[in-house]
Motif scaffolding. Structure first.
Motif, PDB file in Angstrom:
ATOM      1  N   GLU A   1       0.827  -1.205   0.000  1.00 14.93           N
ATOM      2  CA  GLU A   1       0.000   0.000   0.000  1.00 14.93           C
ATOM      3  C   GLU A   1       0.866   1.263   0.000  1.00 14.93           C
ATOM      4  OE1 GLU A   1      -3.617   0.595   0.294  1.00 14.93           O
ATOM      5  OE2 GLU A   1      -3.563  -1.375  -0.669  1.00 14.93           O
ATOM      6  N   LEU A   2       1.945   1.251   0.763  1.00 12.30           N
ATOM      7  CA  LEU A   2       2.844   2.401   0.813  1.00 12.30           C
ATOM      8  C   LEU A   2       3.486   2.638  -0.549  1.00 12.30           C
ATOM      9  CD1 LEU A   2       4.507   4.635   2.143  1.00 12.30           C
ATOM     10  CD2 LEU A   2       6.072   2.872   2.992  1.00 12.30           C
ATOM     11  N   ILE A   3       3.970   1.579  -1.168  1.00 11.36           N
ATOM     12  CA  ILE A   3       4.596   1.710  -2.485  1.00 11.36           C
ATOM     13  C   ILE A   3       3.600   2.278  -3.497  1.00 11.36           C
ATOM     14  CG2 ILE A   3       5.501   0.362  -4.431  1.00 11.36           C
ATOM     15  CD1 ILE A   3       6.861  -1.451  -2.313  1.00 11.36           C
ATOM     16  N   SER A   4       2.358   1.795  -3.432  1.00 13.66           N
ATOM     17  CA  SER A   4       1.319   2.301  -4.324  1.00 13.66           C
ATOM     18  C   SER A   4       1.076   3.787  -4.106  1.00 13.66           C
ATOM     19  CB  SER A   4       0.022   1.508  -4.101  1.00 13.66           C
ATOM     20  OG  SER A   4      -1.028   2.026  -4.889  1.00 13.66           O
ATOM     21  N   ALA A   5       1.028   4.215  -2.839  1.00  9.37           N
ATOM     22  CA  ALA A   5       0.778   5.626  -2.523  1.00  9.37           C
ATOM     23  C   ALA A   5       1.924   6.512  -2.994  1.00  9.37           C
ATOM     24  CB  ALA A   5       0.567   5.798  -1.023  1.00  9.37           C
ATOM     25  N   LEU A   6       3.149   6.057  -2.817  1.00 10.50           N
ATOM     26  CA  LEU A   6       4.302   6.844  -3.257  1.00 10.50           C
ATOM     27  C   LEU A   6       4.291   7.009  -4.778  1.00 10.50           C
ATOM     28  CD1 LEU A   6       7.088   5.348  -0.944  1.00 10.50           C
ATOM     29  CD2 LEU A   6       5.970   7.573  -0.721  1.00 10.50           C
ATOM     30  N   LYS A   7       3.976   5.943  -5.487  1.00 12.30           N
ATOM     31  CA  LYS A   7       3.877   6.031  -6.945  1.00 12.30           C
ATOM     32  C   LYS A   7       2.788   7.029  -7.346  1.00 12.30           C
ATOM     33  CE  LYS A   7       5.410   1.320  -8.127  1.00 12.30           C
ATOM     34  NZ  LYS A   7       4.952  -0.014  -8.635  1.00 12.30           N
ATOM     35  N   SER A   8       1.657   6.960  -6.653  1.00 12.55           N
ATOM     36  CA  SER A   8       0.539   7.855  -6.974  1.00 12.55           C
ATOM     37  C   SER A   8       0.886   9.310  -6.738  1.00 12.55           C
ATOM     38  CB  SER A   8      -0.694   7.479  -6.140  1.00 12.55           C
ATOM     39  OG  SER A   8      -1.157   6.188  -6.464  1.00 12.55           O
ATOM     40  N   SER A   9       1.736   9.569  -5.733  1.00 14.75           N
ATOM     41  CA  SER A   9       2.090  10.965  -5.423  1.00 14.75           C
ATOM     42  C   SER A   9       2.769  11.647  -6.601  1.00 14.75           C
ATOM     43  CB  SER A   9       2.994  11.024  -4.183  1.00 14.75           C
ATOM     44  OG  SER A   9       4.300  10.538  -4.462  1.00 14.75           O
ATOM     45  N   LEU A  10       3.465  10.882  -7.431  1.00 14.78           N
ATOM     46  CA  LEU A  10       4.168  11.459  -8.586  1.00 14.78           C
ATOM     47  C   LEU A  10       3.192  12.094  -9.568  1.00 14.78           C
ATOM     48  CD1 LEU A  10       6.769   8.610  -9.230  1.00 14.78           C
ATOM     49  CD2 LEU A  10       7.246  10.877  -8.288  1.00 14.78           C
ATOM     50  N   SER A  11       2.029  11.463  -9.743  1.00  9.64           N
ATOM     51  CA  SER A  11       1.049  12.000 -10.689  1.00  9.64           C
ATOM     52  C   SER A  11       0.056  12.954 -10.030  1.00  9.64           C
ATOM     53  CB  SER A  11       0.284  10.855 -11.366  1.00  9.64           C
ATOM     54  OG  SER A  11      -0.423  10.085 -10.414  1.00  9.64           O
TER      55      SER A  11
ATOM     56  N   VAL B   1      10.745   5.102   1.852  1.00  7.60           N
ATOM     57  CA  VAL B   1      10.521   6.528   1.584  1.00  7.60           C
ATOM     58  C   VAL B   1      11.834   7.211   1.196  1.00  7.60           C
ATOM     59  CG1 VAL B   1       9.768   8.724   2.575  1.00  7.60           C
ATOM     60  CG2 VAL B   1       8.536   6.620   3.131  1.00  7.60           C
ATOM     61  N   LYS B   2      12.898   6.920   1.925  1.00  3.45           N
ATOM     62  CA  LYS B   2      14.205   7.522   1.645  1.00  3.45           C
ATOM     63  C   LYS B   2      14.672   7.166   0.234  1.00  3.45           C
ATOM     64  CE  LYS B   2      17.813   5.677   3.577  1.00  3.45           C
ATOM     65  NZ  LYS B   2      18.814   5.270   4.595  1.00  3.45           N
ATOM     66  N   ASN B   3      14.568   5.900  -0.139  1.00  2.00           N
ATOM     67  CA  ASN B   3      14.992   5.481  -1.475  1.00  2.00           C
ATOM     68  C   ASN B   3      14.111   6.091  -2.552  1.00  2.00           C
ATOM     69  OD1 ASN B   3      17.131   3.929  -0.524  1.00  2.00           O
ATOM     70  ND2 ASN B   3      15.906   2.065  -0.375  1.00  2.00           N
ATOM     71  N   PHE B   4      12.808   6.213  -2.253  1.00  2.00           N
ATOM     72  CA  PHE B   4      11.883   6.837  -3.202  1.00  2.00           C
ATOM     73  C   PHE B   4      12.314   8.278  -3.491  1.00  2.00           C
ATOM     74  CE2 PHE B   4       7.975   9.451  -3.715  1.00  2.00           C
ATOM     75  CZ  PHE B   4       7.566   8.974  -4.949  1.00  2.00           C
ATOM     76  N   LEU B   5      12.712   8.999  -2.456  1.00  2.00           N
ATOM     77  CA  LEU B   5      13.148  10.386  -2.625  1.00  2.00           C
ATOM     78  C   LEU B   5      14.531  10.476  -3.267  1.00  2.00           C
ATOM     79  CD1 LEU B   5      11.859  11.966   0.720  1.00  2.00           C
ATOM     80  CD2 LEU B   5      10.801  12.056  -1.547  1.00  2.00           C
ATOM     81  N   ARG B   6      15.188   9.335  -3.410  1.00  2.82           N
ATOM     82  CA  ARG B   6      16.462   9.284  -4.132  1.00  2.82           C
ATOM     83  C   ARG B   6      16.272   8.767  -5.557  1.00  2.82           C
ATOM     84  NH1 ARG B   6      20.452   6.667   0.526  1.00  2.82           N
ATOM     85  NH2 ARG B   6      20.701   8.563   1.773  1.00  2.82           N
ATOM     86  N   GLY B   7      15.011   8.498  -5.917  1.00  5.11           N
ATOM     87  CA  GLY B   7      14.716   8.116  -7.293  1.00  5.11           C
ATOM     88  C   GLY B   7      14.608   6.633  -7.548  1.00  5.11           C
TER      89      GLY B   7
ATOM     90  N   LEU C   1      12.514   2.836  -6.410  1.00  7.99           N
ATOM     91  CA  LEU C   1      11.416   2.189  -5.700  1.00  7.99           C
ATOM     92  C   LEU C   1      11.413   0.727  -6.112  1.00  7.99           C
ATOM     93  CD1 LEU C   1       9.189   3.037  -3.705  1.00  7.99           C
ATOM     94  CD2 LEU C   1       7.657   3.342  -5.652  1.00  7.99           C
ATOM     95  N   GLU C   2      11.429  -0.176  -5.146  1.00  7.40           N
ATOM     96  CA  GLU C   2      11.522  -1.616  -5.401  1.00  7.40           C
ATOM     97  C   GLU C   2      12.745  -1.927  -6.271  1.00  7.40           C
ATOM     98  OE1 GLU C   2       7.289  -3.580  -5.534  1.00  7.40           O
ATOM     99  OE2 GLU C   2       7.280  -1.832  -6.854  1.00  7.40           O
ATOM    100  N   ASN C   3      13.861  -1.246  -5.964  1.00  4.67           N
ATOM    101  CA  ASN C   3      15.140  -1.438  -6.653  1.00  4.67           C
ATOM    102  C   ASN C   3      15.093  -1.073  -8.139  1.00  4.67           C
ATOM    103  OD1 ASN C   3      16.512  -2.460  -4.330  1.00  4.67           O
ATOM    104  ND2 ASN C   3      15.499  -4.428  -4.652  1.00  4.67           N
ATOM    105  N   VAL C   4      14.098  -0.282  -8.530  1.00  2.33           N
ATOM    106  CA  VAL C   4      13.969   0.172  -9.914  1.00  2.33           C
ATOM    107  C   VAL C   4      14.139   1.685  -9.951  1.00  2.33           C
ATOM    108  CG1 VAL C   4      12.443   0.358 -11.914  1.00  2.33           C
ATOM    109  CG2 VAL C   4      12.435  -1.727 -10.528  1.00  2.33           C
ATOM    110  N   THR C   5      14.961   2.177 -10.872  1.00  2.00           N
ATOM    111  CA  THR C   5      15.159   3.618 -11.007  1.00  2.00           C
ATOM    112  C   THR C   5      13.925   4.242 -11.651  1.00  2.00           C
ATOM    113  OG1 THR C   5      17.544   3.330 -11.250  1.00  2.00           O
ATOM    114  CG2 THR C   5      16.616   5.417 -12.015  1.00  2.00           C
ATOM    115  N   LEU C   6      13.424   5.285 -11.023  1.00  2.34           N
ATOM    116  CA  LEU C   6      12.209   5.940 -11.509  1.00  2.34           C
ATOM    117  C   LEU C   6      12.527   6.946 -12.599  1.00  2.34           C
ATOM    118  CD1 LEU C   6      10.648   6.634  -8.004  1.00  2.34           C
ATOM    119  CD2 LEU C   6       9.955   4.833  -9.581  1.00  2.34           C
TER     120      LEU C   6
END
Length: 280
Positions: free
Chosen positions: A201-211, A232-238, A240-245
């Motif tokens: 659920e957290l990963i889904s919410a973080l992805k949604s925040s981008l849009s 959260v820290k890794n998400f803010l570094r670009g 998520l789930e070891n994939v570069t955004l």
């Protein structure tokens, strides 16, 4: 950290904001008190029991939806918000409700669902899961080093009778520790996170925040343990789930922790970590 939340979230007085973890409405009420007359606040929570608190907010700028993090992207248009707040974990209301089974401070039915109308209760899962699944959950979500030994105890306990209450977990034989926290803390957290799919659920919410964020919009996240904070820290570094955004939020400032005074007044805040990201 109510002051720090408002300082980082409300960068536009007349902006549009989203509170993703309504709970008892504390954050939402503070946001409404500090935004302008043409500002707006949407709030969500997957727990239907908080509807009674949302109904008490009689403000035309406010709207509540009883949905999960994973419903966000389908519930609001792209670039709807100048700021999004996520205060992760469980609310004090849920912790203090003995019928929910979130706390080890009282003996109650081991439910642990954020939404008690959906999914397996904790006691149902613990009575059907195999030893490896329980041990892995304790280890990966609870960071419990004695996960296998504790899982084995649960399997042995099931042979004598079903797991039904919080005392069935509290009374396991935990290894000696000098830590001040209750020895059952890790496995309670692990079961709760598993039952509610909290990582997904957290990963889904973080992805949604981008849009959902407008350009320049802020994401403010309060986490309470290392697993959430690491995501959260890794998400803010670009990543998520070891994939570069391809697109990401830029970190704003350093992480923020509660003051000694706040921890004294609210011991539950002691492990809180606040991070802020900005859509560029």
């Amino acid at each position: 950290m109510p002051v720090e939340v408002l300082d980082n979230l409300l960068h536009i007085k007349e902006g549009d904001y989203l509170d993703c973890t309504f709970g008892g409405g504390g954050h939402s009420k503070s946001i409404l008190e500090n935004i302008g007359v043409s500002g707006s606040l949407k709030a969500i929570d997957k727990d239907p029991k908080v509807l009674k608190f949302a109904d008490q907010i009689l403000d035309s700028r406010f709207e509540f939806k009883n949905i999960s993090f994973s419903d966000l992207e389908n519930s609001f248009p792209c670039e709807s918000f100048d700021g999004i707040l996520m205060d992760l974990g469980i609310s004090s209301i849920q912790l203090d409700d003995q019928s929910r089974g979130f706390s080890f401070k009282s003996d109650s039915i081991l439910d642990m669902r954020m939404d008690q109308t959906q999914g397996l209760a904790a006691f149902e899962w613990l009575n059907k899961a195999d030893e490896k699944e329980i041990a892995d959950t304790f280890y990966y979500l609870g960071e419990e080093r004695k996960s296998r030994a504790l899982a084995k105890q649960i399997i042995e306990k099931r042979k004598k009778g079903k797991i039904t209450s919080t005392s069935d977990l509290i009374n396991l034989r935990f290894p000696y520790s000098r830590s001040k926290k209750h020895p059952a803390t890790n496995i309670f957290r692990a079961v709760r996170m598993f039952i509610n799919n909290e990582i997904e659920e957290l990963i889904s919410a973080l992805k949604s925040s981008l849009s959902l964020l407008k350009k320049g919009g802020r994401l403010v996240v309060i986490s309470f343990h290392s697993i959430e904070d690491r995501i959260v820290k890794n998400f803010l570094r670009g990543t998520l789930e070891n994939v570069t955004l391809e697109s990401y939020l830029e970190p704003e400032g350093k992480l923020i922790k509660p003051s000694e005074e706040e921890v004294y007044n609210n011991p539950r805040a002691r492990s809180a970590i606040l991070r802020v990201g900005k859509k560029i």
